[in-house]
Design a protein around this motif. Sequence first.
Motif, short mmCIF file in Angstrom:
data_model
loop_
_atom_site.label_atom_id
_atom_site.label_comp_id
_atom_site.label_asym_id
_atom_site.label_seq_id
_atom_site.Cartn_x
_atom_site.Cartn_y
_atom_site.Cartn_z
N SER A 91 0.81 -1.22 0.00
CA SER A 91 0.00 0.00 0.00
C SER A 91 0.84 1.27 0.00
O SER A 91 0.31 2.36 -0.15
CB SER A 91 -0.92 0.02 1.23
N CYS A 123 -9.54 1.83 3.47
CA CYS A 123 -8.94 0.71 2.75
C CYS A 123 -9.91 0.23 1.68
O CYS A 123 -11.10 0.53 1.74
CB CYS A 123 -8.56 -0.42 3.69
N LYS A 124 -9.37 -0.48 0.72
CA LYS A 124 -10.24 -1.10 -0.28
C LYS A 124 -9.80 -2.54 -0.45
O LYS A 124 -8.61 -2.87 -0.34
CB LYS A 124 -10.23 -0.33 -1.59
N ARG A 161 -5.73 -2.96 0.37
CA ARG A 161 -4.80 -1.85 0.21
C ARG A 161 -5.28 -0.73 1.11
O ARG A 161 -6.49 -0.45 1.20
CB ARG A 161 -4.73 -1.35 -1.25
N TYR A 162 -4.33 -0.09 1.78
CA TYR A 162 -4.63 0.94 2.76
C TYR A 162 -4.19 2.30 2.24
O TYR A 162 -3.18 2.41 1.55
CB TYR A 162 -3.93 0.61 4.08
N ASP A 163 -4.93 3.33 2.59
CA ASP A 163 -4.63 4.69 2.16
C ASP A 163 -3.60 5.30 3.11
O ASP A 163 -3.94 5.95 4.09
CB ASP A 163 -5.90 5.53 2.12
N ASN A 181 -1.40 7.61 2.43
CA ASN A 181 -1.35 9.07 2.32
C ASN A 181 -2.31 9.72 3.31
O ASN A 181 -2.01 10.77 3.88
CB ASN A 181 -1.65 9.53 0.89
N TYR A 182 -3.46 9.10 3.53
CA TYR A 182 -4.42 9.61 4.51
C TYR A 182 -3.82 9.64 5.91
O TYR A 182 -4.03 10.57 6.67
CB TYR A 182 -5.71 8.79 4.49
#
Length: 168
Positions: free
Chosen positions: A14, A147-148, A155-157, A159-160
């Motif tokens: 990610s 996440c998606k 996959r994790y965000d 950047n967030y």
Amino acid sequence: MNQGKLFEKDFEKSIPKDIKLDRLKDPSVSYRYNNDKNIEDKSVRFAYKNPYDYILYKRPEQICLELKTTGKKLISFDGANPDIKKHQIKGLLNASKYCNAGFLINFRDSNKTYYLPIENFNIIIERINKKSFNEKDIKDYSFLIPCKKLRKRYRYDINYLFEIISNT
């Protein structure tokens, strides 16, 4: 492969290219010393324990993270065999003097992942009178990481994660 290693693998995949990721490798060997070769039970074992799993850097922020995943409803931090070890708490507290530090906690039952800063972790353990906490206990002290789900993995965000740290 165990669920913890799968979570780490998903986390690593990610990471965007503009974020530097360093993994503190777990030691694969330990040293046993036994002064009396006739008595096996009296051996002493030495192994280095990492203070946390990862260091992430995206200018100007640095984050030290310990990743935890659970299929149970709770995460223990005290007792005979806790999920969160004392040396990990101590390592993150020490790192927090210089940069952001905390836990990335994945609750597999709800498919939710939270960033829990180490300072907030300490607030939680002072306020609850338990040896573990659940997802409800940490909601007000942590940040939900988007996440998606791909076909099977996540996959994790990341950047967030940097955005919320920059804004706090």
